[in-house]
Design a protein around this motif. Sequence first.
Motif, PDB file in Angstrom:
ATOM      1  N   LEU A 186      -5.016  17.862  -4.286  1.00  0.00           N
ATOM      2  CA  LEU A 186      -5.618  17.534  -5.432  1.00  0.00           C
ATOM      3  C   LEU A 186      -4.319  17.139  -6.521  1.00  0.00           C
ATOM      4  O   LEU A 186      -5.761  16.366  -7.522  1.00  0.00           O
ATOM      5  N   GLU A 187      -3.676  17.475  -6.920  1.00  0.00           N
ATOM      6  CA  GLU A 187      -2.958  16.210  -8.071  1.00  0.00           C
ATOM      7  C   GLU A 187      -2.863  14.985  -7.438  1.00  0.00           C
ATOM      8  O   GLU A 187      -2.980  14.896  -8.382  1.00  0.00           O
ATOM      9  N   LEU A 188      -2.537  14.858  -6.290  1.00  0.00           N
ATOM     10  CA  LEU A 188      -2.225  13.788  -6.172  1.00  0.00           C
ATOM     11  C   LEU A 188      -3.275  12.929  -6.031  1.00  0.00           C
ATOM     12  O   LEU A 188      -3.431  11.629  -6.794  1.00  0.00           O
ATOM     13  N   PRO A 247      -6.596   7.921  -8.516  1.00  0.00           N
ATOM     14  CA  PRO A 247      -8.137   8.463  -7.950  1.00  0.00           C
ATOM     15  C   PRO A 247      -8.770   6.924  -7.107  1.00  0.00           C
ATOM     16  O   PRO A 247      -9.670   7.466  -6.280  1.00  0.00           O
ATOM     17  N   GLU A 248      -8.310   6.048  -7.030  1.00  0.00           N
ATOM     18  CA  GLU A 248      -7.993   4.805  -6.134  1.00  0.00           C
ATOM     19  C   GLU A 248      -7.489   5.146  -4.665  1.00  0.00           C
ATOM     20  O   GLU A 248      -7.997   5.133  -3.638  1.00  0.00           O
ATOM     21  N   ALA A 249      -6.843   6.563  -4.312  1.00  0.00           N
ATOM     22  CA  ALA A 249      -6.261   6.926  -2.754  1.00  0.00           C
ATOM     23  C   ALA A 249      -7.178   7.626  -2.061  1.00  0.00           C
ATOM     24  O   ALA A 249      -8.559   7.945  -2.283  1.00  0.00           O
ATOM     25  N   MET A 250      -7.294   6.277  -0.976  1.00  0.00           N
ATOM     26  CA  MET A 250      -7.940   6.906   0.331  1.00  0.00           C
ATOM     27  C   MET A 250      -7.755   8.003   1.259  1.00  0.00           C
ATOM     28  O   MET A 250      -6.571   8.304   1.634  1.00  0.00           O
ATOM     29  N   PRO A 251      -8.705   8.982   1.679  1.00  0.00           N
ATOM     30  CA  PRO A 251      -7.647   9.874   2.059  1.00  0.00           C
ATOM     31  C   PRO A 251      -7.938   9.817   3.183  1.00  0.00           C
ATOM     32  O   PRO A 251      -9.394   9.094   3.924  1.00  0.00           O
ATOM     33  N   ILE A 252      -7.328  10.530   4.115  1.00  0.00           N
ATOM     34  CA  ILE A 252      -7.121  10.566   5.388  1.00  0.00           C
ATOM     35  C   ILE A 252      -6.468  11.264   6.095  1.00  0.00           C
ATOM     36  O   ILE A 252      -5.691  12.229   6.192  1.00  0.00           O
ATOM     37  N   ASP A 268      -9.802  -5.729   9.174  1.00  0.00           N
ATOM     38  CA  ASP A 268      -8.647  -6.024   7.506  1.00  0.00           C
ATOM     39  C   ASP A 268      -9.691  -5.905   6.556  1.00  0.00           C
ATOM     40  O   ASP A 268      -9.986  -6.846   6.139  1.00  0.00           O
ATOM     41  N   LYS A 269     -11.363  -5.107   7.076  1.00  0.00           N
ATOM     42  CA  LYS A 269     -12.198  -4.547   6.193  1.00  0.00           C
ATOM     43  C   LYS A 269     -12.035  -4.107   4.178  1.00  0.00           C
ATOM     44  O   LYS A 269     -13.075  -3.940   4.449  1.00  0.00           O
ATOM     45  N   GLY A 270     -10.619  -3.693   4.120  1.00  0.00           N
ATOM     46  CA  GLY A 270     -10.686  -2.923   3.384  1.00  0.00           C
ATOM     47  C   GLY A 270      -8.956  -2.641   3.368  1.00  0.00           C
ATOM     48  O   GLY A 270      -8.433  -2.191   4.812  1.00  0.00           O
ATOM     49  N   ARG A 271      -8.479  -2.415   2.145  1.00  0.00           N
ATOM     50  CA  ARG A 271      -7.612  -2.770   1.734  1.00  0.00           C
ATOM     51  C   ARG A 271      -7.376  -1.303   0.831  1.00  0.00           C
ATOM     52  O   ARG A 271      -7.107  -2.141  -0.042  1.00  0.00           O
ATOM     53  N   PRO A 272      -6.735  -0.354   1.062  1.00  0.00           N
ATOM     54  CA  PRO A 272      -7.110   0.999   0.146  1.00  0.00           C
ATOM     55  C   PRO A 272      -5.344   0.573  -1.068  1.00  0.00           C
ATOM     56  O   PRO A 272      -4.402  -0.109  -0.003  1.00  0.00           O
ATOM     57  N   MET A 320       0.929  -0.897  -0.182  1.00  0.00           N
ATOM     58  CA  MET A 320      -0.154  -0.200  -0.302  1.00  0.00           C
ATOM     59  C   MET A 320       0.969   0.895  -0.084  1.00  0.00           C
ATOM     60  O   MET A 320       1.535   1.473   1.052  1.00  0.00           O
ATOM     61  N   GLU A 321       0.684   2.267  -0.935  1.00  0.00           N
ATOM     62  CA  GLU A 321       2.026   3.642  -0.781  1.00  0.00           C
ATOM     63  C   GLU A 321       0.960   4.386   0.219  1.00  0.00           C
ATOM     64  O   GLU A 321      -0.703   4.564  -0.269  1.00  0.00           O
ATOM     65  N   PHE A 322       1.593   5.361   0.696  1.00  0.00           N
ATOM     66  CA  PHE A 322       1.481   6.258   0.925  1.00  0.00           C
ATOM     67  C   PHE A 322       2.085   7.636   0.718  1.00  0.00           C
ATOM     68  O   PHE A 322       3.187   8.210  -0.031  1.00  0.00           O
ATOM     69  N   LEU A 323       0.595   8.366   0.306  1.00  0.00           N
ATOM     70  CA  LEU A 323       1.044   9.764  -0.342  1.00  0.00           C
ATOM     71  C   LEU A 323       0.840  10.602   0.825  1.00  0.00           C
ATOM     72  O   LEU A 323      -0.123  11.371   1.266  1.00  0.00           O
ATOM     73  N   ARG A 324       2.152  11.471   0.541  1.00  0.00           N
ATOM     74  CA  ARG A 324       2.004  13.192   1.694  1.00  0.00           C
ATOM     75  C   ARG A 324       1.990  13.818   0.897  1.00  0.00           C
ATOM     76  O   ARG A 324       3.771  14.421   0.380  1.00  0.00           O
TER      77      ARG A 324
END
Length: 289
Positions: free
Chosen positions: A13-15, A20-25, A38-42, A1-5
């Motif tokens: 917004l660019e990321l 588009p599959e990235a989950m905002p956190i 383990d109910k979902g792993r984006p 799983m990739e972590f975008l910061r």
Amino acid sequence: MEFLRPADWAEALELKAAHPEAMPIQGGTDVMVELNFDKGRPAALLDLNPCRQLQRVERVEGRLRIGAGVPYVKIIRDFAAAVPGLAQAARTVGSPQIRNRGSVGGNLGAASPAGDSHPALLAAHAVIEAESAARGSRMIPIDDFYVWVKKNALQPDELIRAIWLDPATGPQYFSKVGTRNAMVIAVCSFAVALHPHTRTAGTGIGSSGPTPLRATEAERYLAEALPWADPGPLADSVLRDFGALVAAAAKPIDDVRGTADYRKHALSVMARRTLTWAWNDLAAQRSAA
């Protein structure tokens, strides 16, 4: 799983456009629970914490613009007078630790029918500001935001930037039934907002349908039945009819937290009680004026 910061909102917004599959956190109060169980792993997580713009609350032409990352505790502490229904709902969210991290923007992103902020947002006619790198900002009325169970109207490249609310012009109340008194998901919930200047009312139903719901027939009934010009004691028939219309608007199911019949009954009780509290407040305000 990739972590975008990202470094800021523009990069976020660019990321999101590039992934588009990235989950905002941000607070992570929902996302981390899903991951831990383990109910979902984006495919990727998009960390919005560096985006300080999301932490701001502004007054713009008389309206309140609440950043998507503003924590519940700030709404409770600083804006209870301006948005009382939302502040009351925020007080019922989880524990103090969760209220310090969780946000209305996160609640909207998850779009769970049981989310505590949804009924108050519906009752107050909130508008959601969404933004994408390609198309800029757009405003989504709260009634158009909820699409299906845990599905919202955001496009894959969009993020929630802010929630717009008019400051309350009349009393607002939120009520919630759970299996215990704290740190509990709602069996059902309800919010009412009175707008005496327009002689209208708003409602919101939570955890009693595939999406958060508005009791539109109940709202129409209150607009005609409430004695707006002379707010004396409400007739029992008005409270009873309002409760019945709210229950009829719900679309609950039987599940581990409660039956559909119980949810309808509880909603009718909460509708009568919250309307009584709100009307009594309005009558007291008129008497003191």
